[in-house]
Write a protein that holds these residues in place. Sequence first.
Motif: not given
Length: 139
Positions: A89-99, A101-102, A131-139
């Motif tokens: 019942n939980i959903r997390i959404e990224h900002p559109p185009f990651f433009e 930080v919200d 979440i929102g961590d700018s380091s790319k190693e987790d991606l």
Amino acid sequence: QVINDLRFNFNQQMTFIEYIVDISIKEERPVPKLLDEDQLKGISHDGKLNTPQKAKKMLDLLRTRRFPLLTAEEKGFHKKIAGLDLPKNIRIEHPPFFETVDYRLEINFRTGKELKETVDVLTRTEGLDKIGDSSKEDL
């Protein structure tokens, strides 16, 4: 012909045309040559998919080709979220185009008790701080 074969609605037609033209410019290839590629023709002729599935697959493929970094970022984000083992019942959404930080959190619940239980589970969930961590190693 592709638009007719896949029965795109108006918005899909506009998106398809935008993607195809942008890719044509970016890759310096004429539109007819792009549309003649085996990968694109294969979607149109895939007997395992119905027409709406073909249309979605075509637009997804073109979107990935048009925005490779964005789609890679989205896949990484969704992989990270899937790895959190959040309640259904939980959903997390990224900002559109990651433009920005919200990010957005949505919780569906029926009772206050269910909401409280969900929030309790959420506060104990490992990895939320990434979440929102700018380091790319987790991606």
